[in-house]
Design an enzyme around this catalytic site. Sequence first.
Site, PDB file in Angstrom:
ATOM      1  CB  SER A 175     -21.573  27.808  43.776  1.00 11.33           C
ATOM      2  OG  SER A 175     -22.733  27.250  43.215  1.00 11.33           O
TER       3      SER A 175
HETATM    4  N1  SAH Z   1     -26.745  25.688  45.376  1.00 11.41           N
HETATM    5  C1  SAH Z   1     -25.931  24.505  45.473  1.00 11.41           C
HETATM    6  C2  SAH Z   1     -25.089  24.247  44.250  1.00 11.41           C
HETATM    7  C3  SAH Z   1     -25.910  23.764  43.198  1.00 11.41           C
HETATM    8  S1  SAH Z   1     -25.265  22.854  41.865  1.00 11.41           S
HETATM    9  C4  SAH Z   1     -25.065  24.515  46.705  1.00 11.41           C
HETATM   10  O1  SAH Z   1     -25.056  25.508  47.430  1.00 11.41           O
HETATM   11  O2  SAH Z   1     -24.403  23.504  46.936  1.00 11.41           O
HETATM   12  C5  SAH Z   1     -26.784  22.832  40.963  1.00 11.41           C
HETATM   13  C6  SAH Z   1     -27.805  21.850  41.467  1.00 11.41           C
HETATM   14  O3  SAH Z   1     -28.987  22.047  40.690  1.00 11.41           O
HETATM   15  C7  SAH Z   1     -27.412  20.399  41.277  1.00 11.41           C
HETATM   16  O4  SAH Z   1     -27.455  19.730  42.496  1.00 11.41           O
HETATM   17  C8  SAH Z   1     -28.450  19.877  40.286  1.00 11.41           C
HETATM   18  O5  SAH Z   1     -28.804  18.532  40.514  1.00 11.41           O
HETATM   19  C9  SAH Z   1     -29.620  20.810  40.536  1.00 11.41           C
HETATM   20  N2  SAH Z   1     -30.606  20.940  39.452  1.00 11.41           N
HETATM   21  C10 SAH Z   1     -30.383  20.932  38.105  1.00 11.41           C
HETATM   22  N3  SAH Z   1     -31.540  21.077  37.442  1.00 11.41           N
HETATM   23  C11 SAH Z   1     -32.519  21.190  38.377  1.00 11.41           C
HETATM   24  C12 SAH Z   1     -33.942  21.351  38.312  1.00 11.41           C
HETATM   25  N4  SAH Z   1     -34.599  21.434  37.164  1.00 11.41           N
HETATM   26  N5  SAH Z   1     -34.622  21.431  39.480  1.00 11.41           N
HETATM   27  C13 SAH Z   1     -33.988  21.339  40.684  1.00 11.41           C
HETATM   28  N6  SAH Z   1     -32.653  21.169  40.804  1.00 11.41           N
HETATM   29  C14 SAH Z   1     -31.928  21.101  39.663  1.00 11.41           C
END
Ligand code: SAH
Length: 229
Positions: free
Chosen positions: A81
């Site tokens: 993000s």
């Molecule tokens: N917080 C992260 C950015 C996240 S991007 C950072 O600091 O880098 C969002 C992430 O959520 C992605 O990696 C995606 O694979 C994950 N995601 C999406 N749906 C999800 C779910 N149901 N459970 C766990 N992770 C999930």
Amino acid sequence: MRLIAIILFSVMWKSIFPQNDPYLDARNRMVDEQISGRGITDNKTLMAMRKVQRHLFVPEEYKSQAYNDYPLPIGYGQTISQPYIVAYMTETVIPEKNKTALEIGTGSGYQAAVLAEIVDSVYTIEIVPELADESAARLKMLGYSNIKVKSGDGYNGWPEHAPFDIILVTAAAGEIPKPLINQLAENGRLVIPVGETGAVQELILLVKKKGKIEKKRLTFVRFVPFKRD
Ligand code: SAH
């Protein structure tokens, strides 16, 4: 004479403590301009954003852009993000030393690391197994013994470690998963982007007070989709 002493001292200092963070200035500038400069005031959040080396959470080819004001690709169609959003979400959940946090969507592990600089322990779940493995290894290498990474669908939260004072969802969901609301502690705060994927979503804050949920709409954001296994 005094000048020579100062020069000698600084040369010795640098040889004993070599500058091992070439991005220190860029990171401080990021905090000054994009984070504190845009209204984030919580000292703990600002301290954590100054400390965590975002360039260690992005692929090699994006290192030089790590302190810019936008999200970056981390592989598997996912992104780390935008720094301001990480700071905004962190400040909003009121992080404190004695708190326990759950994050859904580990991604690169950056948000988890920022939280872990402040709170007691962070539990984080990632649905892409490769990202879960990479982040777990990265966080371990960086010494974050207070972060536990789990691979899987975060929809059902992590009941074994509930309740949580803080729940951060970093992927956009059509609705707020009920199990997460149930796992929120009294006075706990949950932040989640809600809305259609591929469009703009609304960042929502839920606060549990005497068992009741108070809901507040915060701002508009754009996150990758919350997926289901
Ligand atoms: N917080 C992260 C950015 C996240 S991007 C950072 O600091 O880098 C969002 C992430 O959520 C992605 O990696 C995606 O694979 C994950 N995601 C999406 N749906 C999800 C779910 N149901 N459970 C766990 N992770 C999930």
